[in-house]
Structure formats: C-alpha cells, structure tokens
Design a protein around this motif. Structure first.
Motif, PDB file in Angstrom:
ATOM      1  N   ASN A   1      78.942  29.574 -30.947  1.00  0.00           N
ATOM      2  CA  ASN A   1      79.078  29.176 -32.355  1.00  0.00           C
ATOM      3  C   ASN A   1      78.300  27.904 -32.627  1.00  0.00           C
ATOM      4  OD1 ASN A   1      80.683  31.371 -32.971  1.00  0.00           O
ATOM      5  ND2 ASN A   1      82.604  30.255 -32.736  1.00  0.00           N
ATOM      6  N   LYS A   2      78.370  26.949 -31.699  1.00  0.00           N
ATOM      7  CA  LYS A   2      77.636  25.694 -31.848  1.00  0.00           C
ATOM      8  C   LYS A   2      76.122  25.968 -31.841  1.00  0.00           C
ATOM      9  CE  LYS A   2      77.456  21.039 -29.802  1.00  0.00           C
ATOM     10  NZ  LYS A   2      77.253  20.342 -31.041  1.00  0.00           N
TER      11      LYS A   2
ATOM     12  N   LYS B   1      86.436  32.014 -24.099  1.00  0.00           N
ATOM     13  CA  LYS B   1      86.696  31.242 -25.324  1.00  0.00           C
ATOM     14  C   LYS B   1      85.712  30.072 -25.407  1.00  0.00           C
ATOM     15  CE  LYS B   1      90.143  28.749 -27.947  1.00  0.00           C
ATOM     16  NZ  LYS B   1      91.479  28.178 -27.993  1.00  0.00           N
ATOM     17  N   ARG B   2      85.501  29.396 -24.261  1.00  0.00           N
ATOM     18  CA  ARG B   2      84.549  28.285 -24.213  1.00  0.00           C
ATOM     19  C   ARG B   2      83.146  28.790 -24.535  1.00  0.00           C
ATOM     20  NH1 ARG B   2      80.868  25.788 -21.417  1.00  0.00           N
ATOM     21  NH2 ARG B   2      80.813  27.204 -19.661  1.00  0.00           N
ATOM     22  N   GLU B   3      82.799  29.958 -24.005  1.00  0.00           N
ATOM     23  CA  GLU B   3      81.489  30.543 -24.289  1.00  0.00           C
ATOM     24  C   GLU B   3      81.330  30.830 -25.779  1.00  0.00           C
ATOM     25  OE1 GLU B   3      80.684  33.937 -21.779  1.00  0.00           O
ATOM     26  OE2 GLU B   3      81.313  32.817 -20.005  1.00  0.00           O
ATOM     27  N   ARG B   4      82.382  31.333 -26.427  1.00  0.00           N
ATOM     28  CA  ARG B   4      82.328  31.601 -27.866  1.00  0.00           C
ATOM     29  C   ARG B   4      82.141  30.309 -28.651  1.00  0.00           C
ATOM     30  NH1 ARG B   4      86.408  35.304 -26.823  1.00  0.00           N
ATOM     31  NH2 ARG B   4      88.022  33.927 -27.666  1.00  0.00           N
ATOM     32  N   VAL B   5      82.809  29.246 -28.216  1.00  0.00           N
ATOM     33  CA  VAL B   5      82.680  27.941 -28.881  1.00  0.00           C
ATOM     34  C   VAL B   5      81.235  27.447 -28.775  1.00  0.00           C
ATOM     35  CG1 VAL B   5      83.348  25.500 -28.763  1.00  0.00           C
ATOM     36  CG2 VAL B   5      85.104  27.287 -28.607  1.00  0.00           C
ATOM     37  N   VAL B   6      80.662  27.551 -27.573  1.00  0.00           N
ATOM     38  CA  VAL B   6      79.271  27.113 -27.361  1.00  0.00           C
ATOM     39  C   VAL B   6      78.312  27.993 -28.173  1.00  0.00           C
ATOM     40  CG1 VAL B   6      77.429  26.772 -25.662  1.00  0.00           C
ATOM     41  CG2 VAL B   6      79.769  26.135 -25.090  1.00  0.00           C
TER      42      VAL B   6
ATOM     43  N   THR C   1      73.365  17.455 -24.045  1.00  0.00           N
ATOM     44  CA  THR C   1      73.548  18.009 -25.390  1.00  0.00           C
ATOM     45  C   THR C   1      73.017  19.441 -25.393  1.00  0.00           C
ATOM     46  OG1 THR C   1      71.366  17.338 -26.185  1.00  0.00           O
ATOM     47  CG2 THR C   1      73.163  15.735 -26.453  1.00  0.00           C
ATOM     48  N   LEU C   2      73.398  20.182 -26.383  1.00  0.00           N
ATOM     49  CA  LEU C   2      72.917  21.561 -26.530  1.00  0.00           C
ATOM     50  C   LEU C   2      71.392  21.552 -26.679  1.00  0.00           C
ATOM     51  CD1 LEU C   2      73.971  24.449 -26.651  1.00  0.00           C
ATOM     52  CD2 LEU C   2      74.151  24.219 -29.116  1.00  0.00           C
TER      53      LEU C   2
ATOM     54  N   TYR D   1      71.041  26.232 -34.657  1.00  0.00           N
ATOM     55  CA  TYR D   1      69.803  27.005 -34.557  1.00  0.00           C
ATOM     56  C   TYR D   1      68.758  26.543 -35.571  1.00  0.00           C
ATOM     57  CZ  TYR D   1      66.492  30.850 -34.781  1.00  0.00           C
ATOM     58  OH  TYR D   1      65.332  31.586 -34.798  1.00  0.00           O
ATOM     59  N   GLU D   2      69.180  26.391 -36.839  1.00  0.00           N
ATOM     60  CA  GLU D   2      68.240  26.014 -37.904  1.00  0.00           C
ATOM     61  C   GLU D   2      67.561  24.677 -37.615  1.00  0.00           C
ATOM     62  OE1 GLU D   2      67.329  27.917 -40.536  1.00  0.00           O
ATOM     63  OE2 GLU D   2      68.600  29.475 -39.684  1.00  0.00           O
ATOM     64  N   GLU D   3      68.278  23.782 -36.930  1.00  0.00           N
ATOM     65  CA  GLU D   3      67.732  22.461 -36.618  1.00  0.00           C
ATOM     66  C   GLU D   3      66.893  22.490 -35.337  1.00  0.00           C
ATOM     67  OE1 GLU D   3      69.409  18.125 -35.280  1.00  0.00           O
ATOM     68  OE2 GLU D   3      70.635  19.282 -36.685  1.00  0.00           O
ATOM     69  N   ILE D   4      67.371  23.216 -34.332  1.00  0.00           N
ATOM     70  CA  ILE D   4      66.702  23.224 -33.028  1.00  0.00           C
ATOM     71  C   ILE D   4      65.452  24.112 -33.029  1.00  0.00           C
ATOM     72  CG2 ILE D   4      66.953  23.847 -30.591  1.00  0.00           C
ATOM     73  CD1 ILE D   4      69.922  23.184 -30.804  1.00  0.00           C
ATOM     74  N   GLN D   5      65.511  25.265 -33.684  1.00  0.00           N
ATOM     75  CA  GLN D   5      64.425  26.245 -33.615  1.00  0.00           C
ATOM     76  C   GLN D   5      63.056  25.675 -34.014  1.00  0.00           C
ATOM     77  OE1 GLN D   5      62.624  27.878 -36.232  1.00  0.00           O
ATOM     78  NE2 GLN D   5      61.538  29.244 -34.841  1.00  0.00           N
ATOM     79  N   PRO D   6      62.941  24.946 -35.159  1.00  0.00           N
ATOM     80  CA  PRO D   6      61.606  24.426 -35.513  1.00  0.00           C
ATOM     81  C   PRO D   6      61.068  23.416 -34.493  1.00  0.00           C
ATOM     82  CG  PRO D   6      63.115  24.294 -37.383  1.00  0.00           C
ATOM     83  CD  PRO D   6      63.926  24.673 -36.188  1.00  0.00           C
TER      84      PRO D   6
END
Length: 172
Positions: free
Chosen positions: A10-11, A3-8, A60-61, A16-21
């Motif tokens: 999802n985050k 469940k924790r893995e699914r939460v991470v 942070t992620l 993704y759109e912010e981190i990827q560039p």
C-alpha cells in the motif's frame, strides 16, 4: 507477515507517483534511451512488487527501490555489454526524437553540458551525482546505497558539484 507485506505494498502504491519519475529520470540519465529507461523503470516496480517481503524497513522505501534500480541497471549493462557513454548517445540522437514527457524536461544545451560533465566523472562519483540530482535522494539514502556514510555522500557531492560548475564555466 502477509499483513506487513500488504502495508508495504500500500505504501509503495501511495508513493509510486512520487518515486516513478525519479527512477525513470535516473535510468534515462544513465542510458540516454527513453524506451530502455521505461523498460527498466517498469522492471524495477515489478521486482519491488515481487520481492515486497524482502523490504525490511531499515532503509526508506525510496532507497530500497533505488537499490533495485541500481542492480537492474548493472544487469542491463552486463546483458547488453553497454560501452558507449551517455554523451555519445545524446550527441547521436536527433533532436526530433526528444519529445513527450514535456519534451523530456526540454533537454537544452545547459542540460546536455551538465550531463556531459557528469558522464566524465568516475563511476562512483557519477553515481552520487545522479542519485542526488535525478533520484532526489537524501545524502543518508545515497550513503546506504553506496555503502558509505551520509557525511561522505554529502561532502563528495558538494566537491563534485563545484568541480562540475567549474568545468561548465570553462566550456562557456
């Protein structure tokens, strides 16, 4: 645990759109090659998804993703015995090759000069500058990645920024 893995996961999908560039820009600044940057960026997200269980939430992620990116870059350098500096690659690249991704933020003379001066820094200093400028990481996140304090990252970035600005003024 799953469940924790699914939460991470999802985050990660949300951010993704912010981190990827940022990760792409980091790889491009380090390698000077669009295809390599795209491949390494893809590999970073693949590794993150594959190892989502190892994300412990201490950082942070974004910091976690950049630690994966830094490790993949080190593997890439070792695998390819990368020797040429970023500026050699940029100077050899024909201008016509620099297009798409909004003309790659329109690499102009100032950007080339900035990248040149960044490429002349010692490795640890260059890492701080690239993580801050291209990764847009906080000083706390940079501190975690380089194994130093937030204040160390902040003070060194400020000193490096002044050194680069002075060097750029001298080359005008």
């Amino acid at each position: 645990n799953s469940k924790r893995e699914r939460v991470v996961m999802n985050k990660l999908e949300e951010e993704y759109e912010e981190i990827q560039p940022k990760i792409y820009a980091f790889f491009y600044a380090k390698t000077g090659n669009q295809a390599t940057a795209q491949d390494l960026c893809h590999d970073t997200f693949y590794e993150a998804c594959k190892n989502i269980a190892s994300f412990n939430g201490v950082s942070t992620l974004s910091t976690w993703m950049f630690s994966i990116a830094v490790n993949l870059l080190k593997k890439h350098y070792r695998k390819n015995k990368y020797q040429r500096s970023l500026m050699q690659k940029l100077s050899l690249m024909p201008e016509t090759e620099i297009h798409t991704l909004e003309e790659l933020a329109e690499i102009k003379e100032d950007t080339k000069k900035l990248l040149y001066h960044i490429s002349k820094l010692e490795d640890s200093a260059r890492e701080i500058v690239l993580l801050r400028i291209y990764g847009e990481l906080s000083f706390a996140e940079i501190g975690v990645l380089i194994g130093k304090s937030e204040n160390y990252a902040r003070v060194n970035f400020h000193r490096l920024k002044l050194r680069i600005q002075k060097a750029m003024e001298l080359t005008l």
